[in-house]
Design a protein around this motif. Structure first.
Motif, short mmCIF file in Angstrom:
data_model
loop_
_atom_site.label_atom_id
_atom_site.label_comp_id
_atom_site.label_asym_id
_atom_site.label_seq_id
_atom_site.Cartn_x
_atom_site.Cartn_y
_atom_site.Cartn_z
N GLN A 2 0.87 -1.18 0.00
CA GLN A 2 0.00 0.00 0.00
C GLN A 2 0.91 1.22 0.00
O GLN A 2 1.35 1.69 1.04
CB GLN A 2 -0.92 0.01 1.22
CG GLN A 2 -1.89 1.14 1.20
CD GLN A 2 -2.79 1.12 2.43
OE1 GLN A 2 -2.82 0.16 3.19
NE2 GLN A 2 -3.52 2.20 2.63
N ILE A 3 1.21 1.74 -1.20
CA ILE A 3 2.19 2.80 -1.38
C ILE A 3 1.50 4.16 -1.31
O ILE A 3 0.47 4.38 -1.95
CB ILE A 3 2.91 2.66 -2.73
CG1 ILE A 3 3.56 1.27 -2.86
CG2 ILE A 3 3.93 3.77 -2.92
CD1 ILE A 3 4.57 0.93 -1.80
N ALA A 49 8.20 11.65 1.84
CA ALA A 49 8.58 10.26 2.13
C ALA A 49 7.65 9.35 1.34
O ALA A 49 6.49 9.67 1.09
CB ALA A 49 8.47 9.97 3.62
N ILE A 50 8.19 8.21 0.95
CA ILE A 50 7.42 7.18 0.27
C ILE A 50 7.18 6.07 1.30
O ILE A 50 8.14 5.59 1.91
CB ILE A 50 8.17 6.61 -0.95
CG1 ILE A 50 8.54 7.75 -1.91
CG2 ILE A 50 7.33 5.54 -1.64
CD1 ILE A 50 9.50 7.32 -3.02
N GLU A 55 5.71 2.00 6.86
CA GLU A 55 7.17 1.92 6.73
C GLU A 55 7.67 2.85 5.64
O GLU A 55 7.17 2.83 4.51
CB GLU A 55 7.59 0.48 6.39
CG GLU A 55 9.08 0.32 6.20
CD GLU A 55 9.48 -1.05 5.67
OE1 GLU A 55 10.67 -1.21 5.37
OE2 GLU A 55 8.61 -1.93 5.54
N ILE A 56 8.68 3.66 5.96
CA ILE A 56 9.30 4.51 4.94
C ILE A 56 10.17 3.62 4.07
O ILE A 56 11.04 2.90 4.56
CB ILE A 56 10.15 5.63 5.57
CG1 ILE A 56 9.27 6.59 6.36
CG2 ILE A 56 10.90 6.39 4.47
CD1 ILE A 56 10.03 7.70 7.05
N THR A 84 14.91 -3.30 -2.15
CA THR A 84 13.92 -4.39 -2.11
C THR A 84 12.57 -3.97 -2.72
O THR A 84 11.73 -4.84 -2.98
CB THR A 84 13.69 -4.90 -0.68
OG1 THR A 84 13.34 -3.78 0.15
CG2 THR A 84 14.94 -5.57 -0.14
N TYR A 85 12.37 -2.69 -2.94
CA TYR A 85 11.11 -2.20 -3.51
C TYR A 85 11.26 -1.77 -4.97
O TYR A 85 10.29 -1.33 -5.58
CB TYR A 85 10.57 -1.03 -2.68
CG TYR A 85 9.90 -1.48 -1.41
CD1 TYR A 85 8.54 -1.70 -1.37
CD2 TYR A 85 10.64 -1.70 -0.25
CE1 TYR A 85 7.91 -2.12 -0.21
CE2 TYR A 85 10.03 -2.12 0.92
CZ TYR A 85 8.67 -2.32 0.93
OH TYR A 85 8.04 -2.74 2.08
#
Length: 141
Positions: A2-3, A49-50, A55-56, A84-85
């Motif tokens: 969930q970005i 922030a993303i 979690e950032i 990892t993203y």
């Protein structure tokens, strides 16, 4: 996943400094990086922030300006997404979001810089509809 992309208030923006440090390959001492970043926050700059839920997972900044050759513009700066993203469509989602955000602000152009040797970013930006229009020169004094 969930970005989300969240603008950071100036007093909380320092939470992205570790990511800027990684991007700079630890070449700028943290105290100087912090000092420069705090000064940026007083200019036409916003820090974001993303997040993946709480979690950032990355960060970016946006410079707001008007230029004689392209009008009102946004310049994404220091776009960083954790390893990892990467390659999961988050970058494309981010630039769609930046474009929508810019349209809300009356922006007519998005422009950016990327390092010459960062070939994966070149391919990504071309795929997002950007065109290379010149070189960015730098002279340290």
């Amino acid at each position: 996943m969930q970005i989300t992309f969240k603008r950071l208030e100036a007093n909380k923006a320092s939470i992205i400094l570790p990511y800027l440090d990684i991007m700079n390959q630890h070449k700028v001492p943290m105290e100087i990086l912090k000092e420069r970043f705090e000064e940026m926050l007083t200019q036409n700059y916003e820090a974001f922030a993303i997040y993946d839920q709480d979690e950032i997972i990355g960060c970016f900044g946006l410079w707001h300006m008007t230029r004689h050759y392209c009008g009102k513009s946004l310049e994404p700066d220091h776009v960083y997404i954790k390893d990892t993203y990467r390659s999961k469509g988050i970058g494309a989602q981010l630039f769609q979001w930046i474009e929508s955000y810019g349209k809300e602000k009356g922006v007519t152009t998005i422009e950016l810089n990327t390092y010459i040797e960062n070939f994966p970013s070149h391919k990504f930006y071309y795929n997002q509809g950007f065109v290379a229009r010149g070189y960015h020169f730098l002279k340290k004094m």
